[in-house]
Design an enzyme around this catalytic site. Sequence first.
Site, mmCIF file in Angstrom:
data_model
loop_
_atom_site.group_PDB
_atom_site.id
_atom_site.type_symbol
_atom_site.label_atom_id
_atom_site.label_comp_id
_atom_site.label_asym_id
_atom_site.label_seq_id
_atom_site.Cartn_x
_atom_site.Cartn_y
_atom_site.Cartn_z
ATOM 1 N N ASP A 30 30.235 55.509 30.926
ATOM 2 C CA ASP A 30 29.414 54.926 31.984
ATOM 3 C C ASP A 30 28.811 56.044 32.830
ATOM 4 O O ASP A 30 29.472 57.030 33.154
ATOM 5 C CB ASP A 30 30.271 53.995 32.859
ATOM 6 C CG ASP A 30 29.423 53.055 33.695
ATOM 7 O OD1 ASP A 30 29.447 51.832 33.407
ATOM 8 O OD2 ASP A 30 28.730 53.525 34.618
ATOM 9 N N ILE A 31 27.556 55.874 33.210
ATOM 10 C CA ILE A 31 26.852 56.910 33.972
ATOM 11 C C ILE A 31 27.387 57.007 35.399
ATOM 12 O O ILE A 31 27.222 58.049 36.052
ATOM 13 C CB ILE A 31 25.326 56.626 33.946
ATOM 14 C CG1 ILE A 31 24.534 57.892 34.233
ATOM 15 C CG2 ILE A 31 24.948 55.502 34.890
ATOM 16 C CD1 ILE A 31 23.050 57.758 33.917
ATOM 17 N N GLY A 93 28.638 39.555 38.235
ATOM 18 C CA GLY A 93 28.239 40.905 38.608
ATOM 19 C C GLY A 93 27.584 41.696 37.485
ATOM 20 O O GLY A 93 27.481 42.923 37.558
ATOM 21 N N GLN A 94 27.109 41.001 36.450
ATOM 22 C CA GLN A 94 26.481 41.706 35.332
ATOM 23 C C GLN A 94 25.116 42.233 35.749
ATOM 24 O O GLN A 94 24.307 41.493 36.312
ATOM 25 C CB GLN A 94 26.340 40.755 34.138
ATOM 26 C CG GLN A 94 25.818 41.435 32.877
ATOM 27 C CD GLN A 94 25.748 40.467 31.691
ATOM 28 O OE1 GLN A 94 26.020 39.273 31.828
ATOM 29 N NE2 GLN A 94 25.370 40.987 30.540
ATOM 30 N N HIS A 100 28.474 44.156 26.900
ATOM 31 C CA HIS A 100 29.270 45.391 26.998
ATOM 32 C C HIS A 100 30.628 45.077 27.583
ATOM 33 O O HIS A 100 30.759 44.248 28.486
ATOM 34 C CB HIS A 100 28.567 46.467 27.837
ATOM 35 C CG HIS A 100 28.134 46.008 29.194
ATOM 36 N ND1 HIS A 100 27.011 45.245 29.406
ATOM 37 C CD2 HIS A 100 28.675 46.207 30.427
ATOM 38 C CE1 HIS A 100 26.883 44.999 30.693
ATOM 39 N NE2 HIS A 100 27.886 45.560 31.348
ATOM 40 N N LEU A 101 31.627 45.762 27.069
ATOM 41 C CA LEU A 101 32.973 45.763 27.627
ATOM 42 C C LEU A 101 33.165 47.065 28.367
ATOM 43 O O LEU A 101 32.899 48.144 27.825
ATOM 44 C CB LEU A 101 34.019 45.691 26.509
ATOM 45 C CG LEU A 101 34.335 44.349 25.872
ATOM 46 C CD1 LEU A 101 35.287 44.569 24.705
ATOM 47 C CD2 LEU A 101 34.968 43.409 26.893
ATOM 48 N N HIS A 102 33.639 46.978 29.603
ATOM 49 C CA HIS A 102 34.055 48.177 30.317
ATOM 50 C C HIS A 102 35.505 48.485 29.922
ATOM 51 O O HIS A 102 36.360 47.592 29.959
ATOM 52 C CB HIS A 102 34.042 47.949 31.834
ATOM 53 C CG HIS A 102 32.701 47.655 32.420
ATOM 54 N ND1 HIS A 102 31.973 48.594 33.133
ATOM 55 C CD2 HIS A 102 31.954 46.522 32.431
ATOM 56 C CE1 HIS A 102 30.843 48.044 33.552
ATOM 57 N NE2 HIS A 102 30.808 46.790 33.144
HETATM 58 P P1 5GP Z 1 27.532 45.665 34.454
HETATM 59 O O1 5GP Z 1 27.275 45.821 35.918
HETATM 60 O O2 5GP Z 1 26.363 44.987 33.766
HETATM 61 O O3 5GP Z 1 28.848 45.021 34.111
HETATM 62 O O4 5GP Z 1 27.675 47.125 33.860
HETATM 63 C C1 5GP Z 1 26.577 47.942 33.577
HETATM 64 C C2 5GP Z 1 27.072 49.347 33.610
HETATM 65 O O5 5GP Z 1 26.089 50.168 33.014
HETATM 66 C C3 5GP Z 1 27.314 49.901 35.014
HETATM 67 O O6 5GP Z 1 28.688 50.261 35.171
HETATM 68 C C4 5GP Z 1 26.387 51.109 35.101
HETATM 69 O O7 5GP Z 1 26.954 52.198 35.791
HETATM 70 C C5 5GP Z 1 26.115 51.408 33.647
HETATM 71 N N1 5GP Z 1 24.826 52.033 33.403
HETATM 72 C C6 5GP Z 1 23.631 51.667 33.952
HETATM 73 N N2 5GP Z 1 22.654 52.454 33.478
HETATM 74 C C7 5GP Z 1 23.244 53.326 32.605
HETATM 75 C C8 5GP Z 1 22.723 54.392 31.800
HETATM 76 O O8 5GP Z 1 21.528 54.688 31.756
HETATM 77 N N3 5GP Z 1 23.624 55.073 31.047
HETATM 78 C C9 5GP Z 1 24.974 54.768 31.048
HETATM 79 N N4 5GP Z 1 25.761 55.518 30.270
HETATM 80 N N5 5GP Z 1 25.477 53.772 31.802
HETATM 81 C C10 5GP Z 1 24.622 53.064 32.567
#
Ligand code: 5GP
Length: 114
Positions: A30-31, A93-94, A100-102
Site C-alpha cells: 500500500d502506498i 470506506g472503500q 482488494h484485500l488489505h
Molecule cells: P480502500 O480504501 O479502497 O479499502 O483501499 C485502497 C487503498 O489503496 C488505500 O489503502 C490506499 O492507500 C491505496 N492506494 C491508493 N492509491 C494507491 C497507489 O497508487 N498505489 C498503491 N500501492 N496503493 C494505493
Amino acid sequence: MSDCLFCAIVRGDIPADVVLRTDRVMAFRDITPQAPVHVLVIPVDHHPDVPSAALADPVLGAELLQAAAQVAVAEGVADTGYRLVANTGSHGGQTVHHAHLHVLGGRGLTWPPG
Ligand code: 5GP
Ligand code: ZN
C-alpha cells in the site's frame, strides 16, 4: 477497465512494489501503509469489490485468501497474527473500486475499527 487505478497497476502503467504475482492475483505494498506490513491483494481481472469477485468466481475468492496467507508468511506476520480487510462500498470506506484485500500486520491492531 481503462480508468481504474488498480487495473493500471496490473498493466504496469503505474508502478507498484509487487510482492506476489500469478496469472490470476497480485499483491503489492500500500502506498500509504497503516501498519509495518500493509499489502494489498487484488485479482488481475477487474471486479468492483471482494464479495463481488467471490460471487462471480468462487475459485478466485479462494485464490485471494490463499494469496493473502502467502503474503503473511512471506512478510513474517503469519505467526504473530494479522488482519485481512475488505472495505466494501461507501459505508465500508472503500476508495478504490477494484477488489482488494488489505493484509495488515507487524503491530497489535485495535478493534473495533472507526
Ligand atoms: P480502500 O480504501 O479502497 O479499502 O483501499 C485502497 C487503498 O489503496 C488505500 O489503502 C490506499 O492507500 C491505496 N492506494 C491508493 N492509491 C494507491 C497507489 O497508487 N498505489 C498503491 N500501492 N496503493 C494505493
Ligand atoms: Zn480495475
